[in-house]
Design an enzyme around this catalytic site. Structure first.
Site, PDB file in Angstrom:
ATOM      1  N   HIS A 145       0.837  -1.208   0.000  1.00 46.54           N
ATOM      2  CA  HIS A 145       0.000   0.000   0.000  1.00 46.54           C
ATOM      3  C   HIS A 145       0.872   1.258   0.000  1.00 46.54           C
ATOM      4  CE1 HIS A 145      -3.855   2.088   1.259  1.00 46.54           C
ATOM      5  NE2 HIS A 145      -2.944   3.021   1.500  1.00 46.54           N
ATOM      6  N   GLU A 146       1.857   1.291   0.884  1.00 44.53           N
ATOM      7  CA  GLU A 146       2.685   2.493   0.999  1.00 44.53           C
ATOM      8  C   GLU A 146       3.663   2.624  -0.165  1.00 44.53           C
ATOM      9  OE1 GLU A 146       1.566   4.511   2.987  1.00 44.53           O
ATOM     10  OE2 GLU A 146       0.380   3.173   4.261  1.00 44.53           O
TER      11      GLU A 146
END
Length: 246
Positions: free
Chosen positions: A125-126
């Protein structure tokens, strides 16, 4: 100003303003961002930190989502280094990680990530946020639509909304459920880091949803499983070899 109340000195006013600004940008969720880093020896004594580092290494070495994103960033001129661009820290209980664009660092919440599968999703996600930061002129702090777009892409491509994850959250649906999950999680992520109304967050997400949901770079598809991600990684490598031979 009420009578009898002394005005704070300019330095204090500036400090208060800075704290309020940072609070609006979500830094309150990552309290260790503004502290001096502890020595390696001190950090190594904490089990959470050790476990976080081990799980991070496993993700970077074995997870196809992360491997594809790392390769794509390298090709875009943004090589990621473990020691420089990842930081295991204690965070607010409501978050698993974050991307600090000011330092180009991914924060991993060592007190909240306890399973390898969770680490895999958070890192992916990051890294999508980091990839967007690398390839585009993202105005993270002043343009909520830019933030919304990256949150949509992260929810869509990281595995956050896979069927198994949604079942684990006791959320079930058939037609259009993936899109609903992506929209809901993007809105939640925005509200976690910005002091804006839910209506404002929803409006920003809805206005960019179509374009950003269909922006599948660098995967070229929505990877609904590790198998999908491995195929996407293989296709990405083959695409790179093809372009190199043109």
């Amino acid at each position: 100003m009420e009578q009898g109340e002394a005005a704070p000195p300019a330095a204090a006013q500036n400090k208060v303003g800075k704290e309020e600004e940072e609070d609006d940008l979500g830094y309150r969720l990552f309290p260790e961002r503004n502290k001096n880093p502890q020595s390696f020896l001190v950090r190594s004594l904490f089990t959470y930190h050790n476990k976080c580092q081990v799980m991070l290494r496993m993700t970077l070495e074995t997870n196809p989502y992360a491997q594809l994103l790392l390769e794509a960033m390298k090709q875009s001129g943004c090589t990621v280094f473990n020691d420089r661009h990842f930081s295991c820290e204690n965070c607010d209980a409501c978050v698993g990680g974050g991307f600090d664009s000011a330092t180009s660092q991914i924060v991993l919440c060592q007190n909240n990530i306890h399973r390898q599968s969770h680490m895999n999703r958070v890192v992916t996600h990051e890294l999508i946020h980091a990839f967007d930061h690398c390839r585009a002129h993202v105005d993270w702090f002043k343009n909520v639509k830019h933030l919304a777009c990256s949150e949509i892409r992260a929810a869509n491509l990281s595995g956050d909304c896979t069927l198994m994850n949604e079942i684990a959250r006791f959320k079930f649906g058939l037609k259009g459920h993936h899109q609903t999950c992506v929209r809901d999680r993007a809105i939640r992520s925005i509200l976690a880091v910005r002091k804006i109304s839910k209506e404002t967050a929803e409006k920003a997400v809805d206005e960019v949803f179509g374009a950003c949901f269909n922006d599948l770079e660098p995967f070229g598809r929505i990877p609904h499983s590790k198998t999908d991600a491995r195929r996407a990684f293989r296709d990405f490598q083959n695409r790179d070899r093809y372009n190199a031979n043109l």
